[in-house]
Structure formats: structure tokens, C-alpha cells
Motif scaffolding. Structure first.
Motif, PDB file in Angstrom:
ATOM      1  N   CYS A   8      42.724  40.747  48.119  1.00 54.35           N
ATOM      2  CA  CYS A   8      41.960  40.861  46.874  1.00 54.35           C
ATOM      3  C   CYS A   8      41.455  39.505  46.380  1.00 54.35           C
ATOM      4  O   CYS A   8      40.260  39.229  46.408  1.00 54.35           O
ATOM      5  N   ARG A   9      42.386  38.679  45.924  1.00 59.31           N
ATOM      6  CA  ARG A   9      42.014  37.464  45.207  1.00 59.31           C
ATOM      7  C   ARG A   9      41.546  36.327  46.108  1.00 59.31           C
ATOM      8  O   ARG A   9      40.495  35.733  45.876  1.00 59.31           O
ATOM      9  N   SER A  10      42.312  35.978  47.133  1.00 58.13           N
ATOM     10  CA  SER A  10      41.928  34.824  47.951  1.00 58.13           C
ATOM     11  C   SER A  10      40.663  35.043  48.767  1.00 58.13           C
ATOM     12  O   SER A  10      39.892  34.088  48.949  1.00 58.13           O
ATOM     13  N   PRO A  11      40.372  36.265  49.256  1.00 60.60           N
ATOM     14  CA  PRO A  11      39.084  36.417  49.942  1.00 60.60           C
ATOM     15  C   PRO A  11      37.897  36.096  49.028  1.00 60.60           C
ATOM     16  O   PRO A  11      36.954  35.429  49.442  1.00 60.60           O
ATOM     17  N   LEU A  12      37.983  36.560  47.776  1.00 59.17           N
ATOM     18  CA  LEU A  12      36.885  36.283  46.854  1.00 59.17           C
ATOM     19  C   LEU A  12      36.852  34.806  46.482  1.00 59.17           C
ATOM     20  O   LEU A  12      35.783  34.196  46.463  1.00 59.17           O
ATOM     21  N   GLY A  13      37.996  34.225  46.195  1.00 55.64           N
ATOM     22  CA  GLY A  13      38.027  32.792  45.880  1.00 55.64           C
ATOM     23  C   GLY A  13      37.434  31.962  47.003  1.00 55.64           C
ATOM     24  O   GLY A  13      36.628  31.046  46.773  1.00 55.64           O
TER      25      GLY A  13
ATOM     26  N   PRO B 102      38.572  47.468  48.963  1.00 55.83           N
ATOM     27  CA  PRO B 102      37.258  48.035  48.608  1.00 55.83           C
ATOM     28  C   PRO B 102      36.837  47.773  47.161  1.00 55.83           C
ATOM     29  O   PRO B 102      35.656  47.521  46.903  1.00 55.83           O
ATOM     30  N   GLU B 103      37.776  47.816  46.223  1.00 60.05           N
ATOM     31  CA  GLU B 103      37.408  47.551  44.816  1.00 60.05           C
ATOM     32  C   GLU B 103      37.013  46.090  44.622  1.00 60.05           C
ATOM     33  O   GLU B 103      36.106  45.783  43.846  1.00 60.05           O
ATOM     34  N   MET B 104      37.691  45.160  45.324  1.00 61.26           N
ATOM     35  CA  MET B 104      37.319  43.749  45.205  1.00 61.26           C
ATOM     36  C   MET B 104      35.999  43.497  45.919  1.00 61.26           C
ATOM     37  O   MET B 104      35.182  42.705  45.452  1.00 61.26           O
TER      38      MET B 104
ATOM     39  N   ASP C 135      47.623  25.647  34.221  1.00 63.25           N
ATOM     40  CA  ASP C 135      48.842  26.293  34.712  1.00 63.25           C
ATOM     41  C   ASP C 135      48.808  27.824  34.582  1.00 63.25           C
ATOM     42  O   ASP C 135      49.805  28.460  34.312  1.00 63.25           O
ATOM     43  N   ARG C 136      47.609  28.410  34.763  1.00 69.72           N
ATOM     44  CA  ARG C 136      47.437  29.855  34.621  1.00 69.72           C
ATOM     45  C   ARG C 136      47.370  30.549  35.980  1.00 69.72           C
ATOM     46  O   ARG C 136      46.839  30.004  36.942  1.00 69.72           O
ATOM     47  N   ASP C 137      47.880  31.774  36.028  1.00 65.09           N
ATOM     48  CA  ASP C 137      47.799  32.621  37.217  1.00 65.09           C
ATOM     49  C   ASP C 137      46.521  33.447  37.190  1.00 65.09           C
ATOM     50  O   ASP C 137      46.025  33.814  36.125  1.00 65.09           O
ATOM     51  N   VAL C 138      46.011  33.767  38.375  1.00 60.89           N
ATOM     52  CA  VAL C 138      44.971  34.794  38.510  1.00 60.89           C
ATOM     53  C   VAL C 138      45.740  36.100  38.689  1.00 60.89           C
ATOM     54  O   VAL C 138      46.444  36.274  39.681  1.00 60.89           O
ATOM     55  N   PRO C 139      45.672  37.017  37.735  1.00 58.69           N
ATOM     56  CA  PRO C 139      46.443  38.263  37.837  1.00 58.69           C
ATOM     57  C   PRO C 139      46.038  39.082  39.064  1.00 58.69           C
ATOM     58  O   PRO C 139      44.852  39.170  39.394  1.00 58.69           O
ATOM     59  N   ASP C 140      47.012  39.670  39.717  1.00 55.69           N
ATOM     60  CA  ASP C 140      46.759  40.501  40.892  1.00 55.69           C
ATOM     61  C   ASP C 140      46.289  41.880  40.428  1.00 55.69           C
ATOM     62  O   ASP C 140      47.022  42.591  39.742  1.00 55.69           O
ATOM     63  N   PRO C 141      45.076  42.303  40.809  1.00 60.70           N
ATOM     64  CA  PRO C 141      44.566  43.597  40.358  1.00 60.70           C
ATOM     65  C   PRO C 141      45.040  44.782  41.208  1.00 60.70           C
ATOM     66  O   PRO C 141      44.729  45.928  40.885  1.00 60.70           O
TER      67      PRO C 141
ATOM     68  N   ALA D  72      37.629  39.208  39.315  1.00 59.19           N
ATOM     69  CA  ALA D  72      36.513  38.557  40.002  1.00 59.19           C
ATOM     70  C   ALA D  72      35.810  37.559  39.089  1.00 59.19           C
ATOM     71  O   ALA D  72      35.460  36.447  39.515  1.00 59.19           O
ATOM     72  N   LEU D  73      35.614  37.921  37.846  1.00 56.85           N
ATOM     73  CA  LEU D  73      34.975  37.015  36.894  1.00 56.85           C
ATOM     74  C   LEU D  73      35.832  35.774  36.650  1.00 56.85           C
ATOM     75  O   LEU D  73      35.314  34.657  36.547  1.00 56.85           O
ATOM     76  N   LEU D  74      37.137  35.954  36.575  1.00 51.56           N
ATOM     77  CA  LEU D  74      38.065  34.835  36.383  1.00 51.56           C
ATOM     78  C   LEU D  74      38.032  33.895  37.587  1.00 51.56           C
ATOM     79  O   LEU D  74      38.000  32.672  37.443  1.00 51.56           O
ATOM     80  N   ILE D  75      38.024  34.466  38.775  1.00 47.80           N
ATOM     81  CA  ILE D  75      37.969  33.659  39.995  1.00 47.80           C
ATOM     82  C   ILE D  75      36.649  32.892  40.070  1.00 47.80           C
ATOM     83  O   ILE D  75      36.624  31.699  40.396  1.00 47.80           O
TER      84      ILE D  75
END
Length: 144
Positions: A19-24, A52-54, A114-120, A132-135
Motif C-alpha cells: 500500500c504505502r511504500s509502493p506509492l511513496g 487495488p484501492e491504493m 516524527d509522524r507515521d503514515v497510517p496503514d490503510p 495517498a494525499l499524505l504520502i
């Protein structure tokens, strides 16, 4: 006279590279152009493509994840990178354990302050969009 500078090598890591790292990674590669070489990975190896959602959330922002193939992080990948970006604190700590003290200085959180990107994962589509917007907003922190 010197030649062009070598691209900065950035590794983006989340739990599953789903989810997160592919988009980042995609955002950093697209925005950074030839100044960066970007890879992404996960702590676990479980999936064969981006979520698929990401993928849909990324597409809505103009980024293409359809060719993404997840991979598991290795000590060699960490050694390859000039900068390793963890999407959250648990991933950060695990990466520091893998890297050891010599490479730990290369590893930091993707977001500032020091913030996390929340796992969706497992959440509604709106959570993927917010993630996605946060990333996307955090990418500027890592591009010169």
C-alpha cells in the motif's frame, strides 16, 4: 570538470510493500526525475502487486502503480540506499535492527515531525485516498 552527480538512492519501506511504500516510491521517482533512483520494499513478502484501492487512489492523483511488484527488504537493499524511509515507527525500528549500527543513520521516517503514515489496509477506500494525499505531501521532504 566533473560529470553529473550520481542519482540519490532512496528506499521506501512499509510492512508489506503493498500500500504505502509502493506509492511513496512512485511519487518520489516521478517528482525526483533523474536526480533520484527509488526502490520500495516491505518487511514481509506476501503479495504479488500493489493493493487495488491504493492503485486507484494513486491513479486519481496521476501516479501509476499497475506495474508494481512487491519485494521484501534485505540488508543489501538497505546498504544500496543513501536514504531509507520508513512509513511508521514499527517499520523504522525493524529496519534499524536489520541495518545494524553502521547503516542506522540512513534510516528515518517518511513524514516529518516524527509522524507515521497510517496503514490503510482493511479500511474503506476513503482511508486509501487520505493516505495517498499524505504520502504525496510528504514527498517534498526528501527531494532536493
Amino acid at each position: 570538470m566533473t560529470g553529473p552527480a550520481a542519482p540519490r538512492r532512496i528506499l521506501v519501506v512499509c510492512l508489506g510493500n503493498y500500500c504505502r511504500s509502493p506509492l511513496g516510491g512512485r511519487i518520489l521517482a516521478d517528482l525526483g526525475g533523474t536526480a533520484v533512483e527509488v526502490r520500495s520494499a516491505g518487511l514481509i513478502d506476501r503479495w504479488t502487486q500493489a493493493h487495488p484501492e491504493m492503485t486507484a487512489a494513486a491513479s486519481a492523483l496521476g501516479y501509476d502503480l499497475t506495474g508494481h511488484r512487491p519485494q521484501q527488504v534485505t540488508p543489501e537493499l538497505i546498504d544500496w540506499a543513501d536514504l531509507v524511509l520508513a512509513m511508521d515507527h514499527p517499520v523504522l525500528e525493524h529496519l534499524r535492527d536489520i541495518a545494524g549500527p553502521d547503516l542506522a543513520a540512513r534510516i528515518r521516517l517518511y513524514l516529518d515531525r516524527d509522524r507515521d503514515v497510517p496503514d490503510p489496509m482493511g479500511r474503506p477506500a476513503a482511508e486509501f485516498t487520505a493516505c495517498a494525499l499524505l504520502i504525496e505531501a510528504g514527498a517534498a521532504n526528501h527531494l532536493r
